[in-house]
Structure formats: structure tokens, C-alpha cells
Design a protein around this motif. Structure first.
Motif, short mmCIF file in Angstrom:
data_model
loop_
_atom_site.label_atom_id
_atom_site.label_comp_id
_atom_site.label_asym_id
_atom_site.label_seq_id
_atom_site.Cartn_x
_atom_site.Cartn_y
_atom_site.Cartn_z
N VAL A 1 -2.01 4.45 -7.49
CA VAL A 1 -3.42 4.87 -7.56
C VAL A 1 -3.52 6.34 -7.95
N MET B 1 -5.63 4.42 2.23
CA MET B 1 -4.43 5.26 2.31
C MET B 1 -4.55 6.46 1.36
N TYR B 2 -5.01 6.18 0.14
CA TYR B 2 -5.14 7.26 -0.84
C TYR B 2 -6.21 8.26 -0.42
N THR B 3 -7.38 7.77 -0.04
CA THR B 3 -8.50 8.66 0.28
C THR B 3 -8.26 9.42 1.57
N GLN B 4 -7.41 8.89 2.44
CA GLN B 4 -7.03 9.60 3.65
C GLN B 4 -6.36 10.93 3.32
N ASN B 5 -5.67 10.97 2.17
CA ASN B 5 -4.92 12.16 1.78
C ASN B 5 -5.52 12.92 0.60
N GLU C 1 2.04 1.63 -3.58
CA GLU C 1 0.83 1.38 -4.36
C GLU C 1 -0.10 2.58 -4.32
N GLU C 2 -0.08 3.33 -3.23
CA GLU C 2 -0.87 4.56 -3.15
C GLU C 2 -0.46 5.53 -4.26
N GLU C 3 0.83 5.59 -4.56
CA GLU C 3 1.32 6.44 -5.64
C GLU C 3 0.84 5.93 -6.99
N GLY D 1 0.78 -1.23 0.00
CA GLY D 1 0.00 0.00 0.00
C GLY D 1 0.82 1.28 0.00
N THR E 1 -6.93 -1.60 1.48
CA THR E 1 -6.09 -0.79 2.38
C THR E 1 -5.45 0.37 1.62
N THR E 2 -5.00 0.10 0.40
CA THR E 2 -4.42 1.16 -0.43
C THR E 2 -5.45 2.23 -0.75
#
Length: 324
Positions: free
Chosen positions: A104, A132-136, A100-102, A97, A128-129
Motif C-alpha cells: 500500500v 495498519m497503514y493509516t495507523q502509521n 501488504e501494508e508495504e 496485512g 485491516t491492511t
């Protein structure tokens, strides 16, 4: 021994497939973004909404094909891609993640040029990824989270347990050895993969969770659901972590996405023409109102002048009567 096992964790065997395996009966456009191999499935209607599927650990975009036709039949476009070090994408190892967030973010940037609504549908590591993305980032319409994990440490310990069938006290000791080995081999710290207890996310979310999940403990699902700020719903599954999702579950997911994204039923050209027509109509209406208002003002002024003249005439007649 530990080196080989650590490499298996960080470099799972890639899923092998051909481009023909990605067919689902709807038009597909394959594209590449900085080494990521992606596919975009198009429904038969114009839509402003696209669902982006994020596969799980040891998965690939092939995982999404089973859902593609269901999604497209319900007037959504559907996108999937291979995370780094998975499928046919470039990359040396997975990061559960973190990197992987990058991935996305890169794909969403591409999709945002085409769609107004982006929905993230992730499974396991992909879920989970998505968190992580939507958190930011606040540019997601809603989330579909299928079995996300909260803390990677628990998942790795369960992987050891399932593979070696050893007691927890030994599993925790083995985890510490594996953590150090991975840090040495890959300069990657698996103990840092952990979501916050309180998620700063407000978009709607549906969470798929199973008490029979042997890989992710139940408290992960409960903690994520409890700490989620936005509108949320939990669907309890009766299946293990890697089991295929039923048609009813897929229908539930699509129904949730439909309720969160009003679909456009007209083409971009018709929309553009209609918009211009509306603007022209408003222009003509506004011009007509101005003309009517001007006429009414003139009529009011004329009436006022006539009334004033009559009052002055009456006053003059009264004064003449007094003089007589």
C-alpha cells in the motif's frame, strides 16, 4: 496433512483473469510497481481525489471492477492492484496485512505525485491492511472499511470451524498446530497479526459490518469502532462475509467519500491561468491602493499645512489688534 492445509492458508489459489476482464467503460492505465500489477481508472473530469481499493484475502484487483464505474461516474479516479502473491503480482505467500501494508505504501507514494486526496477503501484483509497503514501514516483523507478483522487468530479458528465443523476446544488445538506449522514452513507468525485496541487514527472513517458474518466475530467490528479516534460511522449490513455489496451500499460509500473530499470542477490549465490572473489582479490592486494612499497622505499633509498657515495668520491679526 497439516503441511498441505497450512500451504493453502498462506498460498491461496490465485484468481485468474485477462486484461480485458478489467474493463469498466472508463479509461484505464495499467502499470507495475516492483512486481505489483496495478490499474488506474480515470473519470471524465479533472479531480484531485483518488480512491485506492484494497482487495480481500484470496482476491485480486478484479474484485474492484464492479465498483470502478460507480466511482468514476462520481468524479473520482479509482485505483486497484493485486497484493503480493495475489492475482498477477509477484510474491510467494500472503501475510494478512503485514507485508501488504508495504504494498500500500508503494502505491500511495506513486499516487501522491498525481493527487492531493487519497482515500483507502478496503475489504476484509484489505480493510485491516488499510488500518495498519493509516495507523502509521497521516496522509489519508478518509477510510472505507468493509469487514476488517482485529485479530487473525479468530479468523483462522473460524476458517477451521467452517471447513471441519468441529467444536471450539478442538479448533483451538488445531489452530496451535497450524500456527507452529506455518512458522516452520514460512517463518511467519500468524499470532502477531493483531490491531491495537486503541487506534491512533484521526481521519474520518465509515465501517461496514454484518452480524451475519460467519468469518469475523461481531466483537471485532465493535472494538475497532469503539477504539477509533476520528469521526466515524457504522453501517450495519444484512449479508455474509463474501456476499456482493448492494448498489445502495456502494452509493452510501461514494456519498461518504464525496462529503469528505471537495471536488475541483476546473482543469489544471484553467486553474493555473486563474491562479496567475488572481495574483496579477492582487498585484494591480495592491499598486492602486499604494498610489491612493500616497495621494491621501499628500492631501492630508496639504490640508494640515493650510490649516497651520490659517492659525498663524489668525494669531498675527489678534496680536495686531491688541497693539492698537
Amino acid at each position: 496433512m497439516f503441511d498441505g492445509y497450512c500451504r493453502q492458508i498462506m498460498q491461496p489459489k490465485r484468481v485468474a483473469y485477462n486484461k480485458s476482464d478489467l474493463e469498466c467503460g472508463f479509461p484505464r492505465q495499467d502499470f507495475q510497481l516492483q512486481g505489483l500489477q496495478c490499474s488506474l481508472y480515470k473519470c471524465n473530469k479533472y479531480t484531485q481525489s483518488c480512491i485506492l481499493y484494497l482487495h480481500g484475502y484470496n482476491g485480486s484487483r478484479l474484485e474492484a471492477v464492479q465498483y470502478a464505474s460507480f466511482v468514476c461516474k462520481n468524479d473520482f479516479d479509482f485505483c486497484s492492484f493485486d497484493f503480493q502473491a495475489a492475482g498477477q503480482s509477484q510474491g510467494d505467500f500472503v501475510t494478512f496485512g503485514l507485508k501488504e501494508e508495504e504494498n500500500v505504501a508503494l502505491v500511495i507514494k506513486y499516487l501522491k505525485e498525481k493527487y492531493f486526496h487519497i482515500i483507502l477503501w478496503g475489504r476484509s484483509m484489505g480493510a485491516t491492511t488499510a488500518l495498519m497503514y493509516t495507523q502509521n501514516n497521516a496522509n489519508i483523507r478518509c477510510l472505507v472499511l468493509d469487514s476488517p478483522f482485529l485479530v487473525l487468530e479468530d479468523v483462522v479458528i473460524n476458517l477451521i470451524k467452517l471447513k471441519l465443523h468441529t467444536p471450539d476446544i478442538i479448533n483451538k488445538g488445531l489452530y496451535e498446530l497450524i500456527r507452529r506449522c506455518i512458522a516452520k514452513l514460512f517463518q511467519f507468525h500468524i499470532n502477531k497479526i493483531q490491531l491495537p485496541q486503541h487506534l491512533n487514527i484521526t481521519c474520518p472513517m465509515i465501517l461496514l459490518a454484518s452480524k451475519q458474518d460467519h468469518l469475523i466475530p461481531q466483537y471485532h467490528f465493535d472494538s475497532i469502532f469503539k477504539g477509533y479516534l476520528g469521526h466515524k460511522r457504522m453501517v450495519v449490513l444484512q449479508s455474509n462475509h463474501n456476499e456482493q455489496r448492494s448498489t445502495e451500499i456502494i452509493k452510501t460509500i461514494i456519498g461518504f467519500c464525496q462529503s469528505m473530499t471537495p471536488q475541483s470542477r476546473f482543469s489544471p490549465t484553467k486553474y493555473h491561468d486563474r491562479l496567475l490572473g488572481d495574483l496579477d489582479e492582487q498585484k494591480y490592486i495592491a499598486t492602486g491602493i499604494k498610489i491612493k494612499q500616497k495621494i491621501m497622505r499628500n492631501q492630508s499633509a496639504s490640508t494640515h499645512n493650510k490649516n497651520s498657515a490659517q492659525i498663524q495668520k489668525d494669531k498675527a491679526l489678534m496680536q495686531l489688534s491688541i497693539l492698537k
